[in-house]
Design a protein around this motif. Structure first.
Motif, PDB file in Angstrom:
ATOM      1  N   ALA A 140      57.712 -16.290  26.514  1.00 57.32           N
ATOM      2  CA  ALA A 140      57.793 -15.135  27.560  1.00 57.32           C
ATOM      3  C   ALA A 140      58.991 -14.181  27.211  1.00 57.32           C
ATOM      4  O   ALA A 140      59.159 -13.874  25.820  1.00 57.32           O
ATOM      5  N   GLY A 141      60.082 -13.966  28.106  1.00 55.21           N
ATOM      6  CA  GLY A 141      61.062 -12.921  27.754  1.00 55.21           C
ATOM      7  C   GLY A 141      60.576 -11.546  27.813  1.00 55.21           C
ATOM      8  O   GLY A 141      59.669 -11.143  28.256  1.00 55.21           O
ATOM      9  N   ALA A 142      61.325 -10.555  26.911  1.00 51.86           N
ATOM     10  CA  ALA A 142      60.995  -9.168  27.410  1.00 51.86           C
ATOM     11  C   ALA A 142      59.917  -8.981  26.709  1.00 51.86           C
ATOM     12  O   ALA A 142      59.033  -8.225  27.122  1.00 51.86           O
ATOM     13  N   THR A 143      59.516  -9.325  25.537  1.00 54.21           N
ATOM     14  CA  THR A 143      58.105  -9.268  25.018  1.00 54.21           C
ATOM     15  C   THR A 143      57.264  -9.250  26.013  1.00 54.21           C
ATOM     16  O   THR A 143      56.041  -8.500  26.088  1.00 54.21           O
ATOM     17  N   GLY A 144      57.118 -10.497  26.619  1.00 51.02           N
ATOM     18  CA  GLY A 144      55.851 -10.920  27.776  1.00 51.02           C
ATOM     19  C   GLY A 144      56.005  -9.744  28.740  1.00 51.02           C
ATOM     20  O   GLY A 144      54.911  -9.238  28.846  1.00 51.02           O
ATOM     21  N   VAL A 145      57.128  -9.284  29.022  1.00 48.75           N
ATOM     22  CA  VAL A 145      57.009  -8.020  29.959  1.00 48.75           C
ATOM     23  C   VAL A 145      56.349  -6.920  29.612  1.00 48.75           C
ATOM     24  O   VAL A 145      55.484  -6.258  30.056  1.00 48.75           O
ATOM     25  N   ALA A 146      56.938  -6.711  28.157  1.00 52.33           N
ATOM     26  CA  ALA A 146      56.304  -5.382  27.691  1.00 52.33           C
ATOM     27  C   ALA A 146      54.883  -5.668  27.271  1.00 52.33           C
ATOM     28  O   ALA A 146      54.071  -4.485  27.587  1.00 52.33           O
ATOM     29  N   VAL A 147      54.258  -6.661  26.768  1.00 49.57           N
ATOM     30  CA  VAL A 147      53.072  -6.719  26.731  1.00 49.57           C
ATOM     31  C   VAL A 147      52.133  -6.583  27.802  1.00 49.57           C
ATOM     32  O   VAL A 147      51.077  -6.072  28.178  1.00 49.57           O
ATOM     33  N   ALA A 148      52.626  -7.087  29.344  1.00 52.94           N
ATOM     34  CA  ALA A 148      52.141  -7.101  30.393  1.00 52.94           C
ATOM     35  C   ALA A 148      51.943  -5.704  30.774  1.00 52.94           C
ATOM     36  O   ALA A 148      50.738  -5.325  31.076  1.00 52.94           O
ATOM     37  N   VAL A 149      52.870  -4.780  30.770  1.00 58.02           N
ATOM     38  CA  VAL A 149      52.801  -3.559  31.272  1.00 58.02           C
ATOM     39  C   VAL A 149      51.985  -2.768  30.323  1.00 58.02           C
ATOM     40  O   VAL A 149      50.966  -1.895  30.736  1.00 58.02           O
ATOM     41  N   GLN A 150      51.947  -2.882  28.969  1.00 56.51           N
ATOM     42  CA  GLN A 150      51.178  -2.222  28.229  1.00 56.51           C
ATOM     43  C   GLN A 150      49.658  -2.576  28.391  1.00 56.51           C
ATOM     44  O   GLN A 150      48.804  -1.562  28.313  1.00 56.51           O
ATOM     45  N   HIS A 151      49.251  -3.608  28.568  1.00 50.93           N
ATOM     46  CA  HIS A 151      47.738  -4.051  29.110  1.00 50.93           C
ATOM     47  C   HIS A 151      47.512  -3.251  30.358  1.00 50.93           C
ATOM     48  O   HIS A 151      46.383  -2.720  30.471  1.00 50.93           O
ATOM     49  N   VAL A 152      47.983  -3.316  31.510  1.00 52.76           N
ATOM     50  CA  VAL A 152      47.802  -2.922  32.678  1.00 52.76           C
ATOM     51  C   VAL A 152      47.302  -1.209  32.356  1.00 52.76           C
ATOM     52  O   VAL A 152      46.547  -0.759  32.846  1.00 52.76           O
ATOM     53  N   PHE A 153      48.453  -0.522  31.850  1.00 53.17           N
ATOM     54  CA  PHE A 153      48.720   0.534  31.819  1.00 53.17           C
ATOM     55  C   PHE A 153      47.687   1.568  30.708  1.00 53.17           C
ATOM     56  O   PHE A 153      47.251   2.761  30.675  1.00 53.17           O
ATOM     57  N   SER A 154      46.970   0.335  29.735  1.00 56.31           N
ATOM     58  CA  SER A 154      46.034   1.045  28.984  1.00 56.31           C
ATOM     59  C   SER A 154      44.550   1.124  29.745  1.00 56.31           C
ATOM     60  O   SER A 154      43.688   1.750  29.084  1.00 56.31           O
ATOM     61  N   GLU A 155      44.520   0.452  30.842  1.00 49.73           N
ATOM     62  CA  GLU A 155      43.380   0.485  31.381  1.00 49.73           C
ATOM     63  C   GLU A 155      43.055   1.011  32.689  1.00 49.73           C
ATOM     64  O   GLU A 155      41.894   1.208  33.187  1.00 49.73           O
ATOM     65  N   MET A 156      44.224   1.755  33.034  1.00 49.87           N
ATOM     66  CA  MET A 156      43.988   2.498  34.536  1.00 49.87           C
ATOM     67  C   MET A 156      45.278   3.389  34.584  1.00 49.87           C
ATOM     68  O   MET A 156      46.374   3.210  33.782  1.00 49.87           O
ATOM     69  N   PRO A 157      45.010   4.539  35.522  1.00 48.88           N
ATOM     70  CA  PRO A 157      46.045   5.270  35.998  1.00 48.88           C
ATOM     71  C   PRO A 157      47.566   4.396  36.515  1.00 48.88           C
ATOM     72  O   PRO A 157      47.301   3.543  36.749  1.00 48.88           O
ATOM     73  N   VAL A 158      48.655   4.950  36.347  1.00 43.21           N
ATOM     74  CA  VAL A 158      49.719   4.341  36.634  1.00 43.21           C
ATOM     75  C   VAL A 158      49.920   3.812  38.115  1.00 43.21           C
ATOM     76  O   VAL A 158      50.168   2.798  38.194  1.00 43.21           O
ATOM     77  N   ALA A 159      49.469   4.903  38.975  1.00 40.88           N
ATOM     78  CA  ALA A 159      49.371   4.518  40.473  1.00 40.88           C
ATOM     79  C   ALA A 159      48.398   3.255  40.619  1.00 40.88           C
ATOM     80  O   ALA A 159      49.259   2.502  41.275  1.00 40.88           O
ATOM     81  N   ARG A 160      47.520   3.128  40.145  1.00 42.64           N
ATOM     82  CA  ARG A 160      46.759   1.912  40.234  1.00 42.64           C
ATOM     83  C   ARG A 160      47.081   0.773  39.838  1.00 42.64           C
ATOM     84  O   ARG A 160      47.247  -0.427  40.367  1.00 42.64           O
ATOM     85  N   GLY A 161      47.760   0.973  38.658  1.00 45.58           N
ATOM     86  CA  GLY A 161      48.350  -0.378  37.920  1.00 45.58           C
ATOM     87  C   GLY A 161      49.716  -0.779  38.930  1.00 45.58           C
ATOM     88  O   GLY A 161      49.889  -1.882  39.006  1.00 45.58           O
ATOM     89  N   VAL A 162      50.499   0.310  39.063  1.00 44.30           N
ATOM     90  CA  VAL A 162      51.501  -0.186  40.071  1.00 44.30           C
ATOM     91  C   VAL A 162      51.251  -0.895  41.271  1.00 44.30           C
ATOM     92  O   VAL A 162      51.754  -2.104  41.462  1.00 44.30           O
ATOM     93  N   LYS A 163      50.237  -0.506  42.096  1.00 47.61           N
ATOM     94  CA  LYS A 163      49.669  -1.309  43.093  1.00 47.61           C
ATOM     95  C   LYS A 163      49.081  -2.318  43.024  1.00 47.61           C
ATOM     96  O   LYS A 163      49.333  -3.409  43.794  1.00 47.61           O
ATOM     97  N   SER A 164      48.500  -2.622  41.863  1.00 49.19           N
ATOM     98  CA  SER A 164      47.954  -3.863  41.704  1.00 49.19           C
ATOM     99  C   SER A 164      48.781  -4.877  41.168  1.00 49.19           C
ATOM    100  O   SER A 164      48.916  -6.220  41.798  1.00 49.19           O
ATOM    101  N   LEU A 165      49.755  -4.424  40.363  1.00 49.94           N
ATOM    102  CA  LEU A 165      50.923  -5.477  40.125  1.00 49.94           C
ATOM    103  C   LEU A 165      51.898  -5.751  41.172  1.00 49.94           C
ATOM    104  O   LEU A 165      52.224  -6.982  41.322  1.00 49.94           O
ATOM    105  N   PHE A 166      52.107  -4.797  41.894  1.00 48.92           N
ATOM    106  CA  PHE A 166      53.256  -5.299  42.964  1.00 48.92           C
ATOM    107  C   PHE A 166      52.616  -6.029  44.206  1.00 48.92           C
ATOM    108  O   PHE A 166      53.315  -6.563  44.948  1.00 48.92           O
ATOM    109  N   SER A 167      51.391  -6.017  44.156  1.00 49.37           N
ATOM    110  CA  SER A 167      50.821  -6.946  45.391  1.00 49.37           C
ATOM    111  C   SER A 167      50.606  -8.219  44.967  1.00 49.37           C
ATOM    112  O   SER A 167      50.198  -9.095  45.762  1.00 49.37           O
ATOM    113  N   LEU A 168      50.542  -8.388  43.583  1.00 51.94           N
ATOM    114  CA  LEU A 168      49.991  -9.876  43.078  1.00 51.94           C
ATOM    115  C   LEU A 168      51.109 -10.959  43.419  1.00 51.94           C
ATOM    116  O   LEU A 168      52.200 -11.004  43.499  1.00 51.94           O
ATOM    117  N   ASN A 169      50.297 -12.040  44.087  1.00 49.57           N
ATOM    118  CA  ASN A 169      50.887 -13.144  44.573  1.00 49.57           C
ATOM    119  C   ASN A 169      51.980 -12.780  45.728  1.00 49.57           C
ATOM    120  O   ASN A 169      52.870 -13.833  46.021  1.00 49.57           O
TER     121      ASN A 169
END
Ligand SMILES: Nc1nc2c(c(=O)[nH]1)N[C@H]1C(S)=C(S)[C@@H](COP(=O)(O)OP(=O)(O)OC[C@H]3O[C@@H](n4cnc5c(=O)[nH]c(N)nc54)[C@H](O)[C@@H]3O)O[C@H]1N2
Ligand SMILES: Nc1nc2c(c(=O)[nH]1)N[C@H]1C(S)=C(S)[C@@H](COP(=O)(O)OP(=O)(O)OC[C@H]3O[C@@H](n4cnc5c(=O)[nH]c(N)nc54)[C@H](O)[C@@H]3O)O[C@H]1N2
Ligand SMILES: [Mo]
Length: 763
Positions: free
Chosen positions: A29-58
């Protein structure tokens, strides 16, 4: 006669990418983990959709992560988001805004789609409307929902017996969908309900049921913070349960020692940079494992026996607990006394000084948690090994008190809940009695088929209809070519799915894909109100999950709606009011409350913050086993390895960039492998002795049970792995996993023990 269909390749294509190697990491994990996570989400969907999905998780009132089954903290949840790199990848995968339209299927026939690799297939997008593959056809074409249900119902009603249909479930299905599904299948007349558990933690359920009287683990998350020792066997949490690392870090800060038992030195077990703490994000590591026991594959049982023998000899056991709570101690003790310590240590593959060091760490400690996953469960003697874990805990009095107990770490996010809801080919009589009382029909009493027996039945032509509630049956099961032949012998294969996968391409005579809402999608009833579903995590907490993203298509149905409409088309509206249930999940939960123990006041309690715990007898030190009514010590004989004349034992693993058969990316970052999946990890010294160098191309061969299986075109990677052991990734290597090699009592394929030989690649 219908024209002949072109055959689709059941295996991922034999093609190499461009392997890049580096040294394995020494922390996760660490910073690379966060960077990779964000990259995966935003390569698949628009930013608003990505933020909405990540921030409601768990989050309370949000979405239960569709990744693994690790629990959420009961109280404080990080405002930054309770998710991990791999949870974010799971979201990116399902919440993608890409979609597969009829035009896509008109352009690509099934056989050409099967020439793509699994990464490419998955990246195509969400399935957007029901599709049918007609008899002899090469292309999927659209079908209306009504026609689809009528057609499937017609096939089901045409079966000579209900046992000619097989109903698979993957562990992402909600409690509500699972409950309705098993009810429908039993009202139809069969217990043919195989599920992914059969390939996963079935061995744990069997072992714990016999030994402790409950098939589930006994610990809560808080127990980690009170433990004195945590033993982690056959599990790679850095990749598969990343949020477990925060729990381990906290346990360690509270003074626990951590012992890891694994043939590989997994980065996530060694150390952790917590991305949700400033220290971790800037790269400061917390060391996790105090003592790493590098067993050979399947060396766990002799290792556990050696440790228990040493603890017994030192008198480092809990006599009161043993006397009051357990049965069979004397036989177990006598068995271990008679065993040779030297032999046990030699069979484990662990250096003697490490075994002694482990004994010293456990000797004075009384609150021990044992965690395990697929390294133990997918072995021929899996049930015995897990019972040996339990024996050690029982001897130490380490079950049924705070900071101690069993922790089988579950896989799919609701695999445990599906079982609680009755997805089981061997249903307990109490469940069937309850269904009979509530619904006034006679459920079938004879046991149904599990995954392995189901494949055999299809292969023998005894199954006409295969129906899958999620999953990727072809790629997840053993012996890929045998399973492909099995599926191809069905008259109809149907998949309720979110994404395209290989199981949609290797089919029965006719096939259908029924596209469903995913966990993150908003699920509206006919009044336009947002409905929620519930799931049970690995520690028995039942929680609500409410999707909040706009579905990629108006033609998706929820899983409960799909079950209800199919049930109505097949069975009619009585005795279950299917249509009403699909429109009001509270009513489904009321039915669950009336038929499944532990769900009193379900609708009210699941609306409370954090949900509620199901009752757990082992947690409170009560062991209602069927045989003795006490916790049972069990005697198992350590047996010689059975390689059936092969040179190596191969374990099939997950890379860091996959969720089971869903391939998120092509890297296995922590193990230093990038941009390739067709690799075979082999012992460095053995490679040198045989003059195999990194990059050599080889074929892998298994000849168990008289059938030759070849996995072609793999790249040699010399690695720190015990001699005689090898590792490859699942599902590429599933062609080699023999259908006939299964765990005793649990019938689980032995995916971590595949005998094989390595030969130079032949073109
Ligand atoms: N990101 C991500 N998360 C996941 C999944 C995923 O694919 N991706 N899958 C989910 C599912 S369904 C499951 S079941 C879990 C799986 O979680 P794990 O069980 O952690 O997954 P595997 O990759 O199968 O890893 C097995 C581990 O066991 C070790 N091992 C193999 N053989 C032996 C042995 O004989 N003895 C011992 N002691 N160790 C051994 C391997 O070296 C490896 O570290 O993860 C769940 N979570
Ligand atoms: N060789 C080898 N084989 C193994 C293993 C191994 O370690 N080695 N591990 C075994 C284990 S532990 C498991 S659990 C099984 C997993 O077996 P499965 O559960 O059958 O496989 P998955 O890859 O998880 O299934 C992925 C598919 O599920 C569908 N899906 C995703 N989300 C949803 C949803 O919300 N609803 C519906 N209806 N469908 C959805 C998508 O279409 C996706 O393609 O594999 C087993 N096979
Ligand atoms: Mo699993």
């Amino acid at each position: 006669m219908a024209p002949h269909r072109k055959r689709a390749n059941p295996e991922p294509p034999e093609e190499l990418l461009d392997l890049k190697r580096s040294a394995p990491d020494d922390s996760a994990a660490g910073a690379t983990g966060v960077a990779v996570a964000v990259q995966h989400v935003f390569s698949e969907m628009p930013v608003a959709r990505g933020v909405k999905s990540l921030f409601s998780l768990n989050q309370h009132g949000g979405v239960d992560c569709p990744g693994c089954a690790w629990p959420d903290p009961d109280d404080e949840r990080s405002r930054l988001g309770e998710y991990c790199e791999n949870g974010a990848k799971a979201i990116a995968e399902e919440a993608t805004s890409k979609r597969l339209t009829p035009a896509f299927f008109a352009e690509h026939d099934v056989a050409s789609l099967a020439e793509l690799n699994d990464y490419e297939i998955g990246k195509k997008g969400r399935i957007a409307q029901p599709m049918v593959l007609e008899k002899g056809a090469n292309h999927y074409t659209p079908i209306s929902w009504d026609d689809a249900f009528q057609r499937i119902a017609g096939h089901l009603k045409a079966c000579a017996s209900p046992h000619e249909a097989l109903f698979y479930t993957s562990g992402r299905t909600s409690n509500e969908a699972a409950f309705l599904y098993q009810l429908f299948v039993r009202a139809f007349g069969t217990n043919n309900l195989p599920d992914c558990s059969n390939m996963c933690h079935e061995s744990s359920g069997v072992a714990l049921g016999e030994s402790l009287g409950i098939g589930k683990g006994s610990v809560k998350l808080e127990d980690f913070y009170e433990a004195e020792a945590i033993v982690i066997l056959g599990q790679n949490p850095g990749t598969n349960h990343p949020r477990m690392l925060s729990a381990l870090q906290k346990a360690k800060e509270n003074g626990a020692v951590i012992l890891s038992v694994n043939p590989l030195i997994e980065a996530g077990l060694v150390a952790f940079k917590n991305p949700q703490q400033v220290r971790g994000a800037i790269g400061l590591k917390a060391r996790l494992t105090d003592l790493y026991l590098q067993v050979r594959i399947n060396g766990d049982l002799p290792l556990l026996q050696a440790l228990s023998k040493l603890l017994l000899e030192a008198g480092a056991i809990d006599d009161d607990f043993i006397a009051s709570k357990t049965h069979g101690f004397d036989a177990w003790k006598a068995h271990l006394e008679a065993a040779s310590l030297d032999d046990l240590i030699a069979d484990s593959g662990v250096p003697r000084e490490d075994v002694m060091a482990a004994f010293e760490l456990l000797r004075g400690r009384k609150r021990i948690i044992a965690c395990w996953a697929m390294g133990l469960t997918q072995q021929r003697n899996a049930v015995a090994t897990i019972q040996e874990v339990v024996n050690l805990l029982l001897a130490k009095g380490s079950i049924g008190k705070p900071g101690a107990g069993t922790c089988p770490v579950r896989g799919h996010s609701n695999v445990q809940g599906d079982r609680t809801m009755g997805i089981f080919e061997k249903p307990p009589a109490a469940l069937l009695d309850a269904l009979e009382r509530e619904f006034q029909f006679s459920p079938p009493r004879e046991h149904g088929l599990d995954v392995v027996d189901g494949i055999r039945a299809m292969h023998d032509g005894r199954i006409r209809v295969f129906f899958a509630m999620g999953g990727n049956f072809l790629s997840a099961t053993p012996d890929t070519h045998y399973t492909a032949e099995a599926l191809e012998r069905c008259a109809l294969t149907v998949h309720v799915s979110t994404k395209l996968n290989r199981s949609h391409l290797v089919t029965g005579e006719e096939a259908m894909i029924l596209p469903c809402l995913a966990r993150t999608d908003e699920d509206l009833n006919s009044a336009g109100e947002r409905q929620f579903v519930t799931t049970e995590n690995s520690m028995g907490v039942v929680q609500a999950s409410k999707g909040n993203l706009r579905p990629v298509s108006d033609e998706l149905l929820s899983e409960p709606a799909i079950v209800c409409r199919l049930a109505e088309a097949t069975l009619g509206a009585a005795p279950v009011p299917w249509t009403e249930l699909a429109d009001d999940y509270d009513q489904i939960r009321n039915l669950i409350e009336r038929t499944i123990p532990g769900f009193e006041n379900y609708n009210a309690r699941v609306r409370e913050r954090g949900g509620f715990y199901l009752p757990n007898s082992a947690r409170i030190g009560d062991f209602p086993t069927a045989s003795t009514g006490k916790a049972n010590f069990t005697v198992s004989v350590a047996e010689p390895l059975d390689l059936e004349g092969h040179d190596f034992i191969m374990m099939t693993l997950r890379s860091h960039d996959q969720f089971n058969t869903t391939i998120y990316g092509l890297d296995d970052r922590y193990r230093g492998v990038r941009n390739e999946r067709r690799v075979v990890f082999l012992n460095e010294e053995e490679c040198a002795e045989r003059d195999w160098k990194e990059g050599d191309l080889v074929d892998l061969i298994n000849r168990s049970g008289g059938r030759e299986r070849v996995a072609r075109l793999f790249i040699v990677v010399p690695y720190n792995i015990p001699r005689g052991c090898a590792a490859t990734y699942f599902p590429e290597a599933n062609v080699l996993v023999p259908i006939g090699r299964v765990a005793r009592k649990s019938n689980t394929p032995t995916s971590k023990f595949v005998p094989m030989n390595v030969v130079p690649h032949r073109h």
